[in-house]
Design a protein around this motif. Structure first.
Motif, PDB file in Angstrom:
ATOM      1  N   ALA A   1       3.989 -10.198 -21.242  1.00  0.00           N
ATOM      2  CA  ALA A   1       3.892  -9.558 -22.556  1.00  0.00           C
ATOM      3  C   ALA A   1       2.444  -9.548 -23.050  1.00  0.00           C
ATOM      4  N   ILE A   2       1.738 -10.642 -22.838  1.00  0.00           N
ATOM      5  CA  ILE A   2       0.327 -10.705 -23.240  1.00  0.00           C
ATOM      6  C   ILE A   2      -0.492  -9.716 -22.420  1.00  0.00           C
ATOM      7  N   ARG A   3      -0.210  -9.644 -21.137  1.00  0.00           N
ATOM      8  CA  ARG A   3      -0.923  -8.706 -20.261  1.00  0.00           C
ATOM      9  C   ARG A   3      -0.673  -7.265 -20.701  1.00  0.00           C
ATOM     10  N   GLU A   4       0.566  -6.921 -20.994  1.00  0.00           N
ATOM     11  CA  GLU A   4       0.893  -5.563 -21.451  1.00  0.00           C
ATOM     12  C   GLU A   4       0.217  -5.249 -22.786  1.00  0.00           C
ATOM     13  N   PHE A   5       0.156  -6.226 -23.686  1.00  0.00           N
ATOM     14  CA  PHE A   5      -0.511  -6.012 -24.973  1.00  0.00           C
ATOM     15  C   PHE A   5      -1.996  -5.749 -24.776  1.00  0.00           C
ATOM     16  N   ILE A   6      -2.640  -6.526 -23.926  1.00  0.00           N
ATOM     17  CA  ILE A   6      -4.075  -6.344 -23.684  1.00  0.00           C
ATOM     18  C   ILE A   6      -4.341  -4.987 -23.050  1.00  0.00           C
ATOM     19  N   ILE A   7      -3.520  -4.600 -22.088  1.00  0.00           N
ATOM     20  CA  ILE A   7      -3.696  -3.301 -21.433  1.00  0.00           C
ATOM     21  C   ILE A   7      -3.493  -2.168 -22.423  1.00  0.00           C
ATOM     22  N   SER A   8      -2.470  -2.249 -23.249  1.00  0.00           N
ATOM     23  CA  SER A   8      -2.224  -1.178 -24.224  1.00  0.00           C
ATOM     24  C   SER A   8      -3.314  -1.136 -25.289  1.00  0.00           C
ATOM     25  N   PHE A   9      -3.834  -2.293 -25.674  1.00  0.00           N
ATOM     26  CA  PHE A   9      -4.918  -2.306 -26.660  1.00  0.00           C
ATOM     27  C   PHE A   9      -6.164  -1.615 -26.118  1.00  0.00           C
TER      28      PHE A   9
END
Length: 68
Positions: free
Chosen positions: A4-12
């Motif tokens: 979830a953290i990885r997906e958030f960073i990528i989307s940001f």
């Protein structure tokens, strides 16, 4: 959780580089101009010229990206 953290960073970063990068470059360019204006009496002239040139380049790149 790590996924979830990885997906958030990528989307940001995806949103930043597609929507906000020109605003960021314009803001940083203007910020460099303002800071240099207040540092005129403190910093050497060659450093001021370089900082003004950096601010101008960032501002122009931001404006070109915003026009596109």
């Amino acid at each position: 959780m790590a996924q979830a953290i990885r997906e958030f960073i990528i989307s940001f970063f995806k949103a930043f580089f597609t929507k906000w990068v020109e605003d960021f470059l314009i803001f940083v360019g203007l910020g460099i101009f303002v800071v240099n204006t207040y540092l005129i009496t403190v910093v050497e002239i060659n450093m001021l010229i370089g900082n003004y040139l950096l601010g101008l380049i960032l501002l122009l790149i931001g404006l070109v990206l915003a026009k596109r």
